[in-house]
Each structure stands twice: as C-alpha cells, then as structure tokens.
Design an enzyme around this catalytic site. Structure first.
Site, PDB file in Angstrom:
ATOM      1  N   GLY A  21       0.820  -1.203   0.000  1.00 24.38           N
ATOM      2  CA  GLY A  21       0.000   0.000   0.000  1.00 24.38           C
ATOM      3  C   GLY A  21       0.855   1.253   0.000  1.00 24.38           C
ATOM      4  O   GLY A  21       0.576   2.223  -0.708  1.00 24.38           O
ATOM      5  N   ARG A  25       7.301   1.827   0.867  1.00 25.46           N
ATOM      6  CA  ARG A  25       7.658   0.424   1.035  1.00 25.46           C
ATOM      7  C   ARG A  25       8.074  -0.181  -0.303  1.00 25.46           C
ATOM      8  O   ARG A  25       8.978  -1.012  -0.369  1.00 25.46           O
ATOM      9  CB  ARG A  25       6.506  -0.371   1.648  1.00 25.46           C
ATOM     10  CG  ARG A  25       6.931  -1.773   2.122  1.00 25.46           C
ATOM     11  CD  ARG A  25       5.755  -2.562   2.671  1.00 25.46           C
ATOM     12  NE  ARG A  25       5.138  -1.895   3.789  1.00 25.46           N
ATOM     13  CZ  ARG A  25       3.908  -2.126   4.225  1.00 25.46           C
ATOM     14  NH1 ARG A  25       3.150  -3.010   3.588  1.00 25.46           N
ATOM     15  NH2 ARG A  25       3.426  -1.488   5.252  1.00 25.46           N
ATOM     16  N   ARG A  44       1.805  10.889  -9.141  1.00 23.49           N
ATOM     17  CA  ARG A  44       1.163  11.026  -7.826  1.00 23.49           C
ATOM     18  C   ARG A  44       2.009  10.422  -6.703  1.00 23.49           C
ATOM     19  O   ARG A  44       1.496  10.004  -5.661  1.00 23.49           O
ATOM     20  CB  ARG A  44      -0.238  10.398  -7.832  1.00 23.49           C
ATOM     21  CG  ARG A  44      -1.228  11.066  -8.770  1.00 23.49           C
ATOM     22  CD  ARG A  44      -2.534  10.298  -8.851  1.00 23.49           C
ATOM     23  NE  ARG A  44      -3.485  10.967  -9.735  1.00 23.49           N
ATOM     24  CZ  ARG A  44      -4.545  11.659  -9.320  1.00 23.49           C
ATOM     25  NH1 ARG A  44      -4.795  11.770  -8.035  1.00 23.49           N
ATOM     26  NH2 ARG A  44      -5.351  12.231 -10.182  1.00 23.49           N
ATOM     27  N   ARG A  88      -0.459  -8.719  -3.179  1.00 24.85           N
ATOM     28  CA  ARG A  88      -0.511  -7.633  -2.210  1.00 24.85           C
ATOM     29  C   ARG A  88       0.321  -8.005  -0.997  1.00 24.85           C
ATOM     30  O   ARG A  88       0.196  -9.115  -0.447  1.00 24.85           O
ATOM     31  CB  ARG A  88      -1.959  -7.359  -1.800  1.00 24.85           C
ATOM     32  CG  ARG A  88      -2.061  -6.477  -0.562  1.00 24.85           C
ATOM     33  CD  ARG A  88      -3.414  -5.835  -0.394  1.00 24.85           C
ATOM     34  NE  ARG A  88      -3.685  -5.501   0.999  1.00 24.85           N
ATOM     35  CZ  ARG A  88      -3.046  -4.579   1.700  1.00 24.85           C
ATOM     36  NH1 ARG A  88      -2.055  -3.902   1.149  1.00 24.85           N
ATOM     37  NH2 ARG A  88      -3.363  -4.339   2.965  1.00 24.85           N
ATOM     38  N   SER A  91      -0.054  -4.702   5.677  1.00 23.19           N
ATOM     39  CA  SER A  91      -0.181  -4.884   7.121  1.00 23.19           C
ATOM     40  C   SER A  91      -1.645  -5.099   7.469  1.00 23.19           C
ATOM     41  O   SER A  91      -2.539  -4.796   6.684  1.00 23.19           O
ATOM     42  CB  SER A  91       0.366  -3.662   7.862  1.00 23.19           C
ATOM     43  OG  SER A  91      -0.308  -2.484   7.440  1.00 23.19           O
ATOM     44  N   ASP A 205      -0.663  -4.678  14.112  1.00 24.65           N
ATOM     45  CA  ASP A 205      -1.264  -4.345  15.399  1.00 24.65           C
ATOM     46  C   ASP A 205      -2.313  -5.398  15.738  1.00 24.65           C
ATOM     47  O   ASP A 205      -2.817  -6.088  14.846  1.00 24.65           O
ATOM     48  CB  ASP A 205      -1.890  -2.951  15.389  1.00 24.65           C
ATOM     49  CG  ASP A 205      -2.970  -2.804  14.325  1.00 24.65           C
ATOM     50  OD1 ASP A 205      -4.151  -2.857  14.696  1.00 24.65           O
ATOM     51  OD2 ASP A 205      -2.635  -2.641  13.144  1.00 24.65           O
ATOM     52  N   ARG A 218       6.710  -0.809  10.044  1.00 26.79           N
ATOM     53  CA  ARG A 218       5.844  -1.301   8.978  1.00 26.79           C
ATOM     54  C   ARG A 218       6.473  -1.096   7.606  1.00 26.79           C
ATOM     55  O   ARG A 218       6.254  -1.890   6.694  1.00 26.79           O
ATOM     56  CB  ARG A 218       4.481  -0.595   9.056  1.00 26.79           C
ATOM     57  CG  ARG A 218       3.651  -1.028  10.245  1.00 26.79           C
ATOM     58  CD  ARG A 218       2.219  -0.578  10.123  1.00 26.79           C
ATOM     59  NE  ARG A 218       2.064   0.855  10.298  1.00 26.79           N
ATOM     60  CZ  ARG A 218       1.920   1.447  11.496  1.00 26.79           C
ATOM     61  NH1 ARG A 218       1.937   0.726  12.605  1.00 26.79           N
ATOM     62  NH2 ARG A 218       1.748   2.753  11.564  1.00 26.79           N
TER      63      ARG A 218
END
Length: 233
Positions: A21, A25, A44, A88, A91, A205, A218
């Site tokens: 996402g 990363r 973007r 995908r 987290s 989490d 993350r």
C-alpha cells in the site's frame, strides 16, 4: 502505453507485481531486495520499480489505501500492462487472539463492508478469493523457510476509524482473522480478468491484545513477508 496514473511504457512492468500500500515500502523493497532496478512510475508519488530477484524479473508498485485506490492500480496493471500475478503485501490488524505482531496471514478469502462488487450486477453476494496457485506456492515457500503462516479469511473494510469500535468482534465470531482495506477489490479485479492474485499480510497491530508496530517498522521490518512474496516470482 501510459495511463492517467502510470507513466510506464509497454514492457516496463513484469508479469508478477508486488503491491504494498505504501509507495515508500515499494521503494524500500526495490532498493534492498531487487537488482538492476529501474523506476517506471512516479505519477502522484505512487512509485513503481522493475528489477530482478534471483535472476527472475519482478516489479513492485504502491497502491495507496482502500478499495478505490488499489482498484485503479490493479485494473491498469492487468488490462494495460499485461500483469498476470498480483501479490498484495501489506499490514493488518489482528482479530484472532493467537495472532501476534509480525505473524503472517495468507488471505484465502476477503469478506468486506465495501460495495465494490456492485459494479458486476451479480444476483447475490460475491465471495472474493485468492488464487489457489499462488496461495499454495506461498505456503510451501513459507514452510520451506520455517516461516510460520496462518491461512484464513480476512476483512477488507472501507472504514479505518469506525463509529462502532466493537464491530470487529462480530467478524471475529465468524472466524475472520484480521482487517485491512484493499484485498477485496484486488481479488475482484483479478477474478474478473482471469489472472492470479494473493494477499500476504504481516500483523502490524492487534485489536485484541492492544499492541502495535511503528510506521518505520511497517515500512522496513516485514522481511519474512518479503521473502515469501518474492519467492513467488
């Protein structure tokens, strides 16, 4: 060919793409796991890269948050760039008490509170599921590397800050393992196009145990998930 959201040209993107996402990363993965890397997108600030891993060509690109965002990027990757395997890597927040920070979840299916599938005008409720081919390979790779994984149903939610904070308990009663925000749209787009998709999640989490990782952890700390995902290339 370029799109409104991707400046890549034909041939710039591999048939297998890892989809975090967070675009940072994607940058971290490209810089630390891939060789001979080229950047194909920064529109973007949604960074995309192609390189090699153990001699095999693979791409990585950010998707942003939520079904609308991953719905756009995955659709373009499939229909304009010929991507066949969409993985995908994200987290999740754990619903199950036996899931701890950094545990890995393979999403065999995605429940949702989104109406993303309404576009298909189906006469019922669509169950969005992963590619068994990718799922079985991912589980084998994890087992061979002694990486513990849990396979099960996840929740793709449109809401991060919900008005009913205990609503997760109803999903947990149905055996849903954890929550995230993208997989249902990814699985729908892949199924409609006849390509493969899989979600691999690291627990960031626990809603049950009230524990969490930091944003930096993350971004950079989910190495076991990376090993499994890159092994699929």
């Amino acid at each position: 060919m370029t799109t409104a959201h991707n400046s890549a040209k034909n041939g710039d993107i591999a048939e297998t793409v890892l989809l975090p996402g967070d675009p940072l990363r994607a940058k971290f993965i490209a810089e630390n796991f891939l060789e001979d890397v080229t950047q194909f997108n920064n529109v973007r600030n949604m960074y995309g890269y192609t390189g090699t891993y153990n001699g095999k060509r693979v791409s990585v690109m950010g998707t942003g948050m939520g079904c609308p965002s991953i719905g756009i990027y995955s659709y373009e990757l499939i229909h304009f760039y010929g991507v066949k395997n969409l993985i995908r890597i994200g987290s999740c927040g754990a619903f199950a008490p036996n899931l701890n920070l950094y545990d890995i979840v393979l999403g065999i299916g995605a429940s949702t509170d989104s109406n993303f599938a309404q576009q298909y005008d189906l006469p019922g409720t669509y169950s969005a599921t992963a590619s068994y081919e990718l799922l079985s390979k991912a589980k084998n790779i994890a087992d061979e590397n002694n990486i513990n994984t849990v396979v099960g149903n996840i929740l793709t939610s449109d809401v991060f800050y919900g008005d009913q904070p205990d609503s997760w308990k109803k999903w947990a009663k149905m055996g849903v393992l954890a929550a995230e925000m993208e997989s249902y749209a990814l699985y729908c787009n892949a199924a409609r196009a006849g390509v493969n998709a899989l979600t691999i999640l690291t627990v960031s989490d626990s809603i049950v145990n009230q524990t969490e990782t930091t944003p930096e952890e993350r971004e950079k700390g989910f190495t076991n998930m990376m090993k499994v995902a890159l092994g699929l290339a």
